[in-house]
Write a protein that holds these residues in place. Structure first.
Motif, PDB file in Angstrom:
ATOM      1  N   LYS A  27      39.842  33.958  32.904  1.00 12.52           N
ATOM      2  CA  LYS A  27      40.056  33.996  34.350  1.00 12.52           C
ATOM      3  C   LYS A  27      41.077  35.074  34.667  1.00 12.52           C
ATOM      4  O   LYS A  27      42.096  35.193  33.993  1.00 12.52           O
ATOM      5  CB  LYS A  27      40.558  32.650  34.889  1.00 12.52           C
ATOM      6  CG  LYS A  27      40.785  32.676  36.395  1.00 12.52           C
ATOM      7  CD  LYS A  27      41.247  31.349  36.934  1.00 12.52           C
ATOM      8  CE  LYS A  27      41.446  31.441  38.450  1.00 12.52           C
ATOM      9  NZ  LYS A  27      41.890  30.170  39.007  1.00 12.52           N
ATOM     10  N   THR A  28      40.777  35.856  35.702  1.00 11.13           N
ATOM     11  CA  THR A  28      41.736  36.830  36.196  1.00 11.13           C
ATOM     12  C   THR A  28      41.628  36.901  37.708  1.00 11.13           C
ATOM     13  O   THR A  28      40.571  36.625  38.276  1.00 11.13           O
ATOM     14  CB  THR A  28      41.525  38.225  35.558  1.00 11.13           C
ATOM     15  OG1 THR A  28      42.633  39.058  35.900  1.00 11.13           O
ATOM     16  CG2 THR A  28      40.241  38.877  36.018  1.00 11.13           C
ATOM     17  N   VAL A  29      42.731  37.246  38.332  1.00  9.88           N
ATOM     18  CA  VAL A  29      42.794  37.420  39.780  1.00  9.88           C
ATOM     19  C   VAL A  29      43.409  38.789  40.035  1.00  9.88           C
ATOM     20  O   VAL A  29      44.481  39.094  39.518  1.00  9.88           O
ATOM     21  CB  VAL A  29      43.643  36.303  40.443  1.00  9.88           C
ATOM     22  CG1 VAL A  29      43.747  36.527  41.940  1.00  9.88           C
ATOM     23  CG2 VAL A  29      43.068  34.931  40.127  1.00  9.88           C
ATOM     24  N   VAL A  30      42.702  39.609  40.816  1.00  5.72           N
ATOM     25  CA  VAL A  30      43.135  40.980  41.089  1.00  5.72           C
ATOM     26  C   VAL A  30      43.300  41.138  42.599  1.00  5.72           C
ATOM     27  O   VAL A  30      42.383  40.797  43.358  1.00  5.72           O
ATOM     28  CB  VAL A  30      42.095  42.000  40.551  1.00  5.72           C
ATOM     29  CG1 VAL A  30      42.500  43.417  40.888  1.00  5.72           C
ATOM     30  CG2 VAL A  30      41.900  41.826  39.054  1.00  5.72           C
ATOM     31  N   TYR A  45      39.188  43.913  32.646  1.00  6.99           N
ATOM     32  CA  TYR A  45      40.048  42.941  31.970  1.00  6.99           C
ATOM     33  C   TYR A  45      39.212  42.004  31.099  1.00  6.99           C
ATOM     34  O   TYR A  45      39.610  41.664  29.981  1.00  6.99           O
ATOM     35  CB  TYR A  45      40.850  42.118  32.981  1.00  6.99           C
ATOM     36  CG  TYR A  45      41.905  42.884  33.738  1.00  6.99           C
ATOM     37  CD1 TYR A  45      42.472  44.063  33.250  1.00  6.99           C
ATOM     38  CD2 TYR A  45      42.349  42.433  34.974  1.00  6.99           C
ATOM     39  CE1 TYR A  45      43.437  44.754  33.961  1.00  6.99           C
ATOM     40  CE2 TYR A  45      43.325  43.112  35.686  1.00  6.99           C
ATOM     41  CZ  TYR A  45      43.862  44.276  35.174  1.00  6.99           C
ATOM     42  OH  TYR A  45      44.829  44.954  35.872  1.00  6.99           O
ATOM     43  N   SER A  63      38.534  46.418  42.982  1.00  8.36           N
ATOM     44  CA  SER A  63      39.177  45.253  42.367  1.00  8.36           C
ATOM     45  C   SER A  63      38.219  44.518  41.437  1.00  8.36           C
ATOM     46  O   SER A  63      38.624  44.011  40.382  1.00  8.36           O
ATOM     47  CB  SER A  63      39.698  44.303  43.448  1.00  8.36           C
ATOM     48  OG  SER A  63      40.712  44.936  44.202  1.00  8.36           O
ATOM     49  N   PHE A  91      32.817  35.215  40.674  1.00  8.52           N
ATOM     50  CA  PHE A  91      33.198  36.626  40.750  1.00  8.52           C
ATOM     51  C   PHE A  91      33.107  37.010  42.217  1.00  8.52           C
ATOM     52  O   PHE A  91      32.061  37.439  42.687  1.00  8.52           O
ATOM     53  CB  PHE A  91      32.260  37.466  39.882  1.00  8.52           C
ATOM     54  CG  PHE A  91      32.753  38.853  39.552  1.00  8.52           C
ATOM     55  CD1 PHE A  91      34.052  39.251  39.794  1.00  8.52           C
ATOM     56  CD2 PHE A  91      31.892  39.761  38.973  1.00  8.52           C
ATOM     57  CE1 PHE A  91      34.489  40.513  39.464  1.00  8.52           C
ATOM     58  CE2 PHE A  91      32.309  41.030  38.643  1.00  8.52           C
ATOM     59  CZ  PHE A  91      33.614  41.411  38.886  1.00  8.52           C
ATOM     60  N   ALA A 144      38.827  43.748  37.464  1.00 12.74           N
ATOM     61  CA  ALA A 144      38.675  42.417  36.875  1.00 12.74           C
ATOM     62  C   ALA A 144      37.664  42.453  35.727  1.00 12.74           C
ATOM     63  O   ALA A 144      37.877  41.845  34.675  1.00 12.74           O
ATOM     64  CB  ALA A 144      38.243  41.418  37.945  1.00 12.74           C
ATOM     65  N   SER A 147      42.332  38.620  47.304  1.00 15.19           N
ATOM     66  CA  SER A 147      42.132  38.866  45.877  1.00 15.19           C
ATOM     67  C   SER A 147      40.675  38.683  45.452  1.00 15.19           C
ATOM     68  O   SER A 147      39.888  38.050  46.143  1.00 15.19           O
ATOM     69  CB  SER A 147      43.022  37.935  45.047  1.00 15.19           C
ATOM     70  OG  SER A 147      42.680  36.597  45.282  1.00 15.19           O
ATOM     71  N   THR A 178      38.542  37.095  42.303  1.00 14.18           N
ATOM     72  CA  THR A 178      38.660  36.184  41.177  1.00 14.18           C
ATOM     73  C   THR A 178      37.427  36.330  40.295  1.00 14.18           C
ATOM     74  O   THR A 178      36.301  36.326  40.788  1.00 14.18           O
ATOM     75  CB  THR A 178      38.777  34.725  41.660  1.00 14.18           C
ATOM     76  OG1 THR A 178      39.927  34.604  42.494  1.00 14.18           O
ATOM     77  CG2 THR A 178      38.881  33.760  40.489  1.00 14.18           C
ATOM     78  N   LEU A 179      37.678  36.466  39.003  1.00 16.67           N
ATOM     79  CA  LEU A 179      36.607  36.501  38.005  1.00 16.67           C
ATOM     80  C   LEU A 179      36.873  35.380  37.018  1.00 16.67           C
ATOM     81  O   LEU A 179      37.920  35.349  36.365  1.00 16.67           O
ATOM     82  CB  LEU A 179      36.568  37.847  37.280  1.00 16.67           C
ATOM     83  CG  LEU A 179      35.658  37.954  36.053  1.00 16.67           C
ATOM     84  CD1 LEU A 179      34.217  37.610  36.391  1.00 16.67           C
ATOM     85  CD2 LEU A 179      35.743  39.329  35.446  1.00 16.67           C
ATOM     86  N   GLU A 180      35.927  34.439  36.939  1.00 17.88           N
ATOM     87  CA  GLU A 180      35.988  33.357  35.966  1.00 17.88           C
ATOM     88  C   GLU A 180      34.731  33.435  35.115  1.00 17.88           C
ATOM     89  O   GLU A 180      33.623  33.573  35.646  1.00 17.88           O
ATOM     90  CB  GLU A 180      36.061  31.998  36.659  1.00 17.88           C
ATOM     91  CG  GLU A 180      37.329  31.783  37.439  1.00 17.88           C
ATOM     92  CD  GLU A 180      37.378  30.443  38.149  1.00 17.88           C
ATOM     93  OE1 GLU A 180      36.546  29.554  37.845  1.00 17.88           O
ATOM     94  OE2 GLU A 180      38.249  30.293  39.019  1.00 17.88           O
TER      95      GLU A 180
END
Length: 184
Positions: free
Chosen positions: A151-154, A174, A167, A121, A171, A127, A129-131
């Motif tokens: 996983k999301t990338v903001v 989401y 951001s 995170f 994330a 960006s 990234t949150l995994e």
């Protein structure tokens, strides 16, 4: 003149020591996003990577280098903020469900336990990234279990802490919505 110089030096040093405190924001939503859960939901304390266990805001500045932002801190430990924010998000997304920290302080014969492990995170380049992985386990014997990866990338502006935290908030929302879908 000496008093003015002393006042200026004190003012300068006090400004340099200023700290900005950050937290996650509340979930904005429409009523059509709400749904009914069939049982109580307990959220276990969210686990985070070691670099997030300090109260300081951290970014990635090179492929193998992390930096703590000077003067930018979380209001509380991030695992507590994240766990309480997730509970708040689930409460907003549900109609009348009993959502609380797990283990529960009340007797329940049915329900679901949500366990979340965030493995990454961080803001890097342009960006956030949150995994994460999460599981949803029924608390009754023989109940089913859901295990998922997320996983999301903001997009973000890494040079602006306010934008990085904004951001990160997005994330995290989401992730909450993804888990919410798995709960219903």
């Amino acid at each position: 003149m000496a008093r003015f110089l002393l006042f200026f030096i004190v003012l300068l040093f006090s400004a340099c020591g200023a700290t900005n405190y950050y937290s996650f924001s509340d979930l904005e939503m429409n009523d059509d996003m709400k749904s009914n859960y069939s049982s109580d939901v307990g959220v276990a304390k969210i686990t985070l990577p070691a670099y997030m266990k300090q109260n300081r805001v951290v970014i990635q500045t090179a492929p193998h280098k992390l930096s703590f932002l000077e003067g930018d801190e979380w209001v509380d430990s991030l695992d507590l903020i994240a766990t309480q924010t997730m509970i708040n998000h689930f409460q907003k997304l549900s109609n009348g469900a009993n959502i609380s920290l797990y283990p529960w302080d009340f007797e329940s014969k049915q329900g679901q336990k949500v366990t979340i492990h965030i493995s990454r995170f961080i803001a890097y380049e342009d960006s956030v990234t949150l995994e994460a992985t999460y599981s949803i386990q029924g608390i009754t014997k023989g109940s089913s279990r859901v295990d998922r990866s997320f996983k999301t990338v903001v997009p973000t502006d890494i040079k602006n802490t306010d934008k990085v935290v904004e951001s990160m908030n997005m994330a995290f929302r989401y992730l909450a919505k993804d888990i919410h879908k798995a709960l219903i």
